[in-house]
Scaffold this motif. Sequence first.
Motif, short mmCIF file in Angstrom:
data_model
loop_
_atom_site.label_atom_id
_atom_site.label_comp_id
_atom_site.label_asym_id
_atom_site.label_seq_id
_atom_site.Cartn_x
_atom_site.Cartn_y
_atom_site.Cartn_z
N THR A 1 -10.47 -1.97 5.34
CA THR A 1 -10.08 -2.10 4.29
C THR A 1 -11.03 -2.27 2.59
OG1 THR A 1 -8.26 -3.22 5.05
CG2 THR A 1 -8.96 -3.76 2.59
N SER B 1 -8.48 -0.14 -1.13
CA SER B 1 -7.83 1.49 0.11
C SER B 1 -7.74 1.06 1.79
CB SER B 1 -8.72 2.55 0.54
OG SER B 1 -8.96 3.42 -1.04
N LYS B 2 -6.97 1.39 2.66
CA LYS B 2 -6.69 0.78 3.80
C LYS B 2 -7.71 2.24 4.78
CE LYS B 2 -4.48 -3.77 4.54
NZ LYS B 2 -5.26 -4.05 4.71
N ILE C 1 -1.06 8.25 1.00
CA ILE C 1 -2.13 9.09 0.87
C ILE C 1 -2.35 10.06 1.54
CG2 ILE C 1 -3.70 9.30 -0.82
CD1 ILE C 1 -2.44 6.93 -2.23
N TYR D 1 0.59 -1.08 0.18
CA TYR D 1 -0.51 -0.08 -0.35
C TYR D 1 0.75 1.13 -0.14
CZ TYR D 1 -4.06 -2.50 1.39
OH TYR D 1 -5.19 -3.73 0.35
N VAL E 1 -5.39 7.29 4.75
CA VAL E 1 -5.67 6.68 3.85
C VAL E 1 -4.03 6.24 3.01
CG1 VAL E 1 -6.56 6.70 1.82
CG2 VAL E 1 -7.79 8.36 3.34
N TRP E 2 -4.63 5.04 3.13
CA TRP E 2 -3.58 4.12 2.21
C TRP E 2 -4.01 3.49 0.70
CZ3 TRP E 2 -2.79 5.70 6.80
CH2 TRP E 2 -1.17 5.57 8.08
N ASN E 3 -3.52 3.49 -0.26
CA ASN E 3 -4.04 2.72 -1.88
C ASN E 3 -3.04 1.36 -1.66
OD1 ASN E 3 -6.60 4.41 -1.32
ND2 ASN E 3 -5.77 5.97 -2.81
N ARG F 1 -10.73 2.92 -4.40
CA ARG F 1 -8.98 3.87 -3.95
C ARG F 1 -9.81 5.77 -3.75
NH1 ARG F 1 -4.63 2.20 -6.58
NH2 ARG F 1 -3.78 3.91 -6.16
#
Length: 124
Positions: free
Chosen positions: A81, A66-67, A41, A38, A56-58, A85
């Motif tokens: 999760t 996304s997480k 973001i 990931y 946020v992590w894509n 995105r």
Amino acid sequence: MQVAYSPTKSVNGRIGEAIFNSSYVEHEPAYWPDIPGYRFITAKEVHVGGYAWLGVWNAEGVTERSKIIVYDGQRHTVLATLPLRIGGIDITPEIHTVHQWITLIGEGKPAKPVPWFQVSWLGR
């Protein structure tokens, strides 16, 4: 137009500009968790539930995932999760309660609707 503590002034007669924009520097975390697969973001401060940030992590590449993660300087927890995105996040505290509004907006893609949703978080 008056919005909270940020009055705006007219620019070119049509677009408003907040008067504090030129001097305001947004606070950034000193630590971002490394989430394998990931890419980080964005993040906003939350200060609830013992954590200081919500981010946020894509997924790497073009995977639609996304997480949403809360973290502080030493630990992190994956809250969700999502099968899309996320491109942006905003946190708005509720004035008379302990919860905060979390607004998530998806990435814009040509000819596709942009996902947008808002949740309330008590941080417990």
